[in-house]
Design a protein around this motif. Structure first.
Motif, PDB file in Angstrom:
ATOM      1  N   LEU A 160       0.832  -1.207   0.000  1.00  0.00           N
ATOM      2  CA  LEU A 160       0.000   0.000   0.000  1.00  0.00           C
ATOM      3  C   LEU A 160       0.868   1.259   0.000  1.00  0.00           C
ATOM      4  CD1 LEU A 160      -3.021   0.862   0.161  1.00  0.00           C
ATOM      5  CD2 LEU A 160      -2.715   1.080   2.619  1.00  0.00           C
ATOM      6  N   TRP A 217      -7.027   9.568   1.964  1.00  0.00           N
ATOM      7  CA  TRP A 217      -8.105   9.231   2.884  1.00  0.00           C
ATOM      8  C   TRP A 217      -8.631   7.835   2.560  1.00  0.00           C
ATOM      9  CZ3 TRP A 217     -11.607  14.243   2.709  1.00  0.00           C
ATOM     10  CH2 TRP A 217     -11.009  15.232   3.500  1.00  0.00           C
ATOM     11  N   PRO A 218      -9.112   7.115   3.569  1.00  0.00           N
ATOM     12  CA  PRO A 218      -9.716   5.820   3.254  1.00  0.00           C
ATOM     13  C   PRO A 218     -11.034   6.015   2.516  1.00  0.00           C
ATOM     14  CG  PRO A 218      -9.935   6.313   5.594  1.00  0.00           C
ATOM     15  CD  PRO A 218      -9.093   7.402   5.009  1.00  0.00           C
ATOM     16  N   THR A 219     -11.398   5.041   1.707  1.00  0.00           N
ATOM     17  CA  THR A 219     -12.678   5.092   1.011  1.00  0.00           C
ATOM     18  C   THR A 219     -13.107   3.667   0.701  1.00  0.00           C
ATOM     19  OG1 THR A 219     -13.886   6.172  -0.783  1.00  0.00           O
ATOM     20  CG2 THR A 219     -11.722   5.314  -1.327  1.00  0.00           C
ATOM     21  N   PHE A 220     -14.117   3.516  -0.155  1.00  0.00           N
ATOM     22  CA  PHE A 220     -14.589   2.170  -0.463  1.00  0.00           C
ATOM     23  C   PHE A 220     -14.751   1.971  -1.958  1.00  0.00           C
ATOM     24  CE2 PHE A 220     -18.362  -0.355  -1.614  1.00  0.00           C
ATOM     25  CZ  PHE A 220     -17.921  -1.606  -1.208  1.00  0.00           C
ATOM     26  N   GLU A 274      -9.290  -3.685  -1.630  1.00  0.00           N
ATOM     27  CA  GLU A 274      -9.265  -3.718  -0.175  1.00  0.00           C
ATOM     28  C   GLU A 274      -7.816  -3.853   0.253  1.00  0.00           C
ATOM     29  OE1 GLU A 274     -12.281  -3.578   1.320  1.00  0.00           O
ATOM     30  OE2 GLU A 274     -11.662  -3.797   3.400  1.00  0.00           O
ATOM     31  N   PRO A 275      -7.223  -2.934   0.950  1.00  0.00           N
ATOM     32  CA  PRO A 275      -7.772  -1.635   1.359  1.00  0.00           C
ATOM     33  C   PRO A 275      -7.973  -0.702   0.167  1.00  0.00           C
ATOM     34  CG  PRO A 275      -5.599  -2.072   2.363  1.00  0.00           C
ATOM     35  CD  PRO A 275      -5.818  -3.115   1.350  1.00  0.00           C
ATOM     36  N   SER A 276      -8.784   0.340   0.401  1.00  0.00           N
ATOM     37  CA  SER A 276      -9.056   1.329  -0.643  1.00  0.00           C
ATOM     38  C   SER A 276      -8.770   2.728  -0.106  1.00  0.00           C
ATOM     39  CB  SER A 276     -10.531   1.274  -1.054  1.00  0.00           C
ATOM     40  OG  SER A 276     -10.909  -0.025  -1.414  1.00  0.00           O
ATOM     41  N   LEU A 277      -8.182   3.553  -0.965  1.00  0.00           N
ATOM     42  CA  LEU A 277      -7.889   4.945  -0.578  1.00  0.00           C
ATOM     43  C   LEU A 277      -8.354   5.889  -1.679  1.00  0.00           C
ATOM     44  CD1 LEU A 277      -4.137   4.712   0.593  1.00  0.00           C
ATOM     45  CD2 LEU A 277      -6.173   4.612   2.030  1.00  0.00           C
ATOM     46  N   GLN A 278      -8.467   7.157  -1.324  1.00  0.00           N
ATOM     47  CA  GLN A 278      -8.659   8.174  -2.354  1.00  0.00           C
ATOM     48  C   GLN A 278      -7.640   9.282  -2.116  1.00  0.00           C
ATOM     49  OE1 GLN A 278     -12.418  10.254  -2.079  1.00  0.00           O
ATOM     50  NE2 GLN A 278     -12.503  10.056   0.125  1.00  0.00           N
ATOM     51  N   ILE A 315      -5.776  -2.151  -3.318  1.00  0.00           N
ATOM     52  CA  ILE A 315      -5.192  -3.439  -3.699  1.00  0.00           C
ATOM     53  C   ILE A 315      -6.352  -4.343  -4.090  1.00  0.00           C
ATOM     54  CG2 ILE A 315      -3.802  -5.391  -2.907  1.00  0.00           C
ATOM     55  CD1 ILE A 315      -2.513  -3.478  -0.838  1.00  0.00           C
ATOM     56  N   PHE A 316      -6.251  -4.975  -5.272  1.00  0.00           N
ATOM     57  CA  PHE A 316      -7.353  -5.834  -5.734  1.00  0.00           C
ATOM     58  C   PHE A 316      -7.658  -6.899  -4.688  1.00  0.00           C
ATOM     59  CE2 PHE A 316      -6.973  -5.281 -10.639  1.00  0.00           C
ATOM     60  CZ  PHE A 316      -7.886  -4.244 -10.580  1.00  0.00           C
ATOM     61  N   ARG A 317      -8.932  -7.090  -4.421  1.00  0.00           N
ATOM     62  CA  ARG A 317      -9.363  -8.093  -3.443  1.00  0.00           C
ATOM     63  C   ARG A 317      -8.997  -9.482  -3.941  1.00  0.00           C
ATOM     64  NH1 ARG A 317     -13.760  -6.090  -0.076  1.00  0.00           N
ATOM     65  NH2 ARG A 317     -13.542  -8.165   0.799  1.00  0.00           N
TER      66      ARG A 317
END
Lengths: 545, 463
Positions: free
Chosen positions: B357, B379-382, B387-391, B410-412
């Motif tokens: 990450l 910042w974290p996001t969805f 997963e995890p996801s950021l913006q 990162i691809f789940r």
């Protein structure tokens, strides 16, 4: 993305000595975007995977963890009881087979709390409930209901006083005359029977998923609640219930179980799950060197529980966190608990050599040649209208591809040619000085198996002395200089071009496009006042495959 | 102030310094310049505030048919007086003598009391040596002269008589020098110097589209960071656009109001049998619903370029790779100043056993640095498939606030495992128009596709 409105004052009451600024600075680190602020009110956008953030109570739970005020998993304390029985009749199986529920006692409900509960309900209906289709919630004043209850079906003549009404209406009337009935009626409309929850006095409690009875309306005087969730999938219904239960417990209610049985229904368990993860995966994914205890502390700040067992960390996931599927979700929870702002970006050297795609290289080269020839590049949409594409240019819509339900009438058809849009560009620029010389390269589409996509190159020149000779020179020079291709032009007819001044273009005996003077009817349609010449060729199969 | 003058200007100034007020015609003679040169020269001098042009109006007069006849034979009333000078004559005689002018001549003479009649005899009463209008008639003669040169009172006697006087209204331009210009010393050098300070007409540069420039710049940055470009189709089966990316078949993003479905078009072949089996299993196991292959066959306009990337990764299953994909994507939204139905997206992935990450954040920071954005935060996001996801949030100085730019994550494993991708995949992407708007200072994204020639021709190229 759903939006919830919060009050800083209420959040501060739930959090203790935390300033307004600390709250607003940290909301984004829960994954919440501040949309707007107005003194005490703040509007927050949350991700659809975290429906627990649909109320200030849920957000307060998250912030408590981040600030370290309260950490670890929220445990639902559900008192077992045999007093609240709900039996399900087999007749619901084909309509809305599943129901689940819980009792919440001794809570206080003020106006703000009612507002938050309603927002939560609406968001859950929209998100997980898929507009109430998959699952929907009813929240009732417990004291107006006499147990045991029955979840059964009834015909459409069944009458009761629905919420926000003072007179009895039949199910048919509700479906046909009320706004809510018209909006959601389609979910159950096809069947002659509809689901209802009746109490022991045969009094109607709810007509899911449409409307509750007026008698069970929740007001600021309500102290005890009955919550039911119905749906077409048992897991989804229980997921939804877990959120409502968590929020109500946070609001100060005591939870008591309901006993549900019949037609494959059972009492909801609402129990935590356990998922194992190890520090190697976490550190590998995040690029960190966190110790097991740092990882455990981070997970707890994300409101999960974790203990070390051998080399593995065993996590306890409360039921409302059904967004967590496996170890990678826990990697994210560690990152959030640890703090994204504490992760320093690193730039690792590349192990690979970069390369531009050969198609991009050729398109760029073609652009530069056109600039050299004095042509300006334009960009148009691939989606355009039947009017521009066919009517204005007098072409037949053969192999036309439309999109379904476009919100914009100007964007309904995938283009099969660029020239109509270039003419449209000229039409919008009749007041700019001439000569106007423009070009575009881009995708064009036609029906095939299932669809043919090709890259097209279109050029147009508009001015008082525009001629066939001029545009043929441009085509010839561009292809010769750029790609050493020789063209031939052969007499041809085309509905957009002038008869006798139009040719098909071929390279090595293969037809690749059309060139000529745009006919006067088309020019008139576009209200252009000068002669226009142009060509369009397919680059796919010519410069690249 | 020393000024450079054109040869034409020099000649005009010199001539006017000698002879301060001249008409253009006079200037033509005095300077030996053509009317067109004089006209241009005067315009230039006017613009420089060196010449004054006074416009006035005047008339030229000449004699008409009757006027000329009277000039040669005398006015009708003069001829009458002359006939009666020596003896009285009777009416018949006079009529014969004067012909058509007898009536007007008699009328005037009687009215002015020059003659009297006794029965049919006409007797001279007063003989005038100069009749009204005679002076003017002589003055004009066969010439064309300015109205100012004659006595207006005397002129009025013949002006109204039919076809006596022809009047031409003419405009007169008189050129003179301003006070400044009177003292200019004209040097008659032959250096060929021109007025380098004067304005010149604008010409338009043919050019690439400003948005294309930004796209090309971004492509270049990715290549220099070690990424290879891949290209894919705009139209995709839902299978690659959604299913392969772990988006459940009842996900809101798949609905008609968000996604463009192609009317009545379904893909026959969507993937290998194994890909279809494994992806459907991942959906059934994790999302717990009935997975429908017909839903996966529906053709859509790609909603992101990630479908191109995931298909490429599924085909190549690399252990180590940096690739990017750049191009048009589609969303069924209402068009507004910040939304288009069709826009460009950049999307990159890094595949590697040691990809983390923090690497993802580092590549972002380097990318933004190269396009000139240094104030960023994460910042974290969805996102459904990472997963995890950021913006990334970047600071927009003009708006004075943080705005969202790229999403990343990162691809789940639920995405990668079914496709046989075993190494972590870092992925990120975002709209190019947003970056281009920041760079060109635009508030309305539609400007890029309006193809307004005056904007395309005038906007400064970004470096």
């Amino acid at each position: 993305m759903p939006v919830v409105e919060l009050s800083y004052t209420r959040l501060q009451k739930l959090l203790g000595k935390i300033s307004k600024k600390q709250i607003s600075d940290n909301l984004p680190f829960l994954g919440l975007d501040i949309e707007s602020e107005d003194n005490d009110k703040v509007r927050i956008e949350y991700s659809p995977n975290r429906p627990d953030y649909s109320t200030d109570l849920g957000i307060a739970l998250g912030l408590q963890g981040l600030f370290g005020i309260k950490v670890g998993a929220i445990k639902l304390n559900i008192k077992k009881s045999n007093d609240y029985v709900l039996s399900v009749k087999p007749s619901v199986s084909k309509i809305r087979p599943f129901v689940t529920g819980i009792i919440a006692k001794n809570g206080r409900i003020d106006d703000e709390m009612i507002k938050q509960l309603m927002t939560m309900q609406e968001d859950l209906h929209f998100g997980i409930g898929r507009k109430r289709k998959k699952s929907s919630i009813g929240i009732h004043d417990l004291d107006k209901i006499s147990f045991p209850l029955t979840y059964t079906t009834s015909n459409k003549d069944h009458k009761f006083i629905p919420l926000h009404s003072d007179k009895e209406l039949s199910i048919s009337q509700i479906l046909e005359t009320t706004d809510i009935g018209k909006e959601y009626g389609s979910i159950i409309k096809n069947s002659t029977q509809v689901p209802v929850i009746l109490d022991s006095k045969k009094q109607t409690v709810s007509f899911p998923p449409i409307i509750n009875a007026a008698i069970t309306t929740v007001t600021t005087k309500t102290r005890n609640l009955f919550v039911e969730v119905t749906g077409i999938n048992k897991n989804d219904a229980e997921d939804m219930l877990s959120i409502v239960a968590t929020i109500l417990q946070t609001a100060g209610f005591s939870l008591i179980s309901t006993k549900i049985s019949g037609a494959k229904n059972t009492s909801p368990k609402l129990e935590p799950r356990k998922i194992s993860v190890n520090s190697i995966l976490i550190n590998q994914m995040l690029g960190t060197n966190l110790t097991n205890s740092q990882i455990i502390a981070s997970l707890k700040k994300s409101r999960l529980d974790a203990i070390l067992k051998g080399k593995n960390i065993i996590c306890t996931i409360p039921p409302y966190r059904f967004d967590i599927f496996g170890p990678m979700d826990l990697v994210e929870e560690v990152a959030l608990g640890y703090g994204i702002q504490n992760l320093e970006p690193i730039l690792s050297p590349s192990q690979t050599l970069g390369q531009t795609n050969s198609i991009s290289v050729k398109l760029k080269s073609l652009s530069l040649i056109m600039i050299g020839l004095g042509y300006t590049e334009v960009l148009n949409s691939s989606l355009t209208s039947k009017k521009v594409l066919y009517e204005m240019t007098n072409r037949e819509p053969v192999n036309m591809i439309s999109v379904l339900d476009s919100k914009s009438q100007e964007h309904t058809i995938l283009r099969d040619s660029i020239i109509p849009e270039l003419l449209e560009n000229l039409s919008r620029n009749i007041h700019a000085s001439y000569p106007q010389k423009i070009f575009e390269t881009g995708s064009v589409f036609s029906r095939g198996n299932p669809i043919n996509e090709a890259t097209s190159f279109a050029v147009i020149s508009a001015h008082q002395d525009a001629s066939f000779t001029e545009i043929k020179s441009i085509l010839q020079s561009a292809l010769k200089t750029g790609f050493n291709l020789e063209i031939e032009t052969i007499t041809f007819t085309h509905p957009t071009f002038e008869e006798g001044r139009t040719a098909s273009i071929s390279v090595n005996g293969k037809t690749i496009g059309v060139i000529g003077e745009i006919n006067s009817k088309t020019i008139e349609n576009y209200k252009i006042r000068v002669p226009v010449v142009g060509f369009e060729i397919s680059l796919s199969g010519l410069l690249f495959d | 102030m020393s000024q450079i003058f054109h040869e034409i200007e020099k000649k005009i100034i010199t001539s006017l310094q000698n002879n301060p007020i001249q008409t253009p015609e006079k200037l033509e003679k005095s300077t030996n310049l053509s009317p067109d040169q004089i006209r241009r020269g005067i315009e230039w001098l006017k613009l420089k505030d060196l010449a004054i042009v006074n416009e006035s109006q005047t008339s030229n007069i000449s004699l008409g048919k009757n006027g000329l006849e009277s000039f040669h034979k005398g006015l009708p009333e003069r001829r009458l007086l002359e006939l009666l000078k020596n003896e009285s004559k009777n009416l018949q005689e006079l009529q014969k003598e004067l012909g058509s002018v007898f009536g007007p001549a008699m009328g005037l003479a009687r009215k002015n009391n020059w003659v009297d009649t006794d029965d049919d005899k006409v007797i001279l009463k007063n003989y005038l040596t100069e009749l009204p209008g005679e002076k003017t008639l002589k003055q004009i003669g066969e010439n064309k002269i300015s109205k100012n040169e004659v006595d207006v009172n005397d002129l009025s006697n013949i002006l109204k008589r039919p076809d006596f006087v022809v009047e031409d209204i003419i405009k007169i331009k008189e050129i003179s020098l301003t006070e400044n210009a009177k003292s200019i010393e004209i040097t008659h050098d032959l250096s060929g110097a021109i007025d380098v300070e004067s304005k010149v007409p604008g010409v338009f540069v043919a050019r690439t589209h400003p948005l294309k420039d930004t796209i090309d710049e971004i492509r270049e940055i990715f290549v220099t960071l070690g990424f290879t470009e891949i290209i894919g189709e705009f139209t995709q089966p839902s299978f690659w656009n959604f299913d392969a990316l772990f988006t459940p078949q009842d996900h809101p993003a798949r609905e008609l109001q968000d996604t463009f479905y192609l009317d009545g078009i379904s893909a026959k072949k969507i993937g290998t049998a194994e890909q279809i089996r494994k992806i459907s299993e991942s959906h059934k196991k994790n999302w717990r619903y009935y997975w429908d292959i017909n839903e996966a066959r529906k053709m859509v306009l790609r909603t992101h370029t990630t479908c191109v990337t995931i298909k490429h990764l599924a085909e190549t299953k690399p252990d180590e790779s940096r690739i990017f994909s750049l191009g048009r994507v589609f969303r069924n939204e209402k068009v507004s100043y910040k939304h288009l139905v069709e826009f460009n997206q950049i999307e990159g992935v890094v595949v590697g056993k040691n990809a983390t990450l923090r690497d993802l954040m580092g590549i972002q920071r380097e990318f933004y640095r190269r396009i000139g954005i240094t104030k960023i935060k994460f910042w974290p996001t969805f996102f459904p498939y990472t997963e995890p996801s950021l913006q990334t949030m970047v600071y927009n100085d003009r708006l004075g606030k943080w705005v969202e730019l790229f999403g990343m994550g990162i691809f789940r494993p639920e995405v990668t495992k079914p496709l046989g991708i075993t190494k972590p995949v870092l992925a990120w992407g975002g709209g190019i128009e947003r970056i281009a708007m920041l760079r060109y200072g635009l508030d309305d994204v539609r400007e890029f596709y309006n193809n307004n020639l005056s904007w395309l021709r005038s906007v400064t190229k970004c470096q």
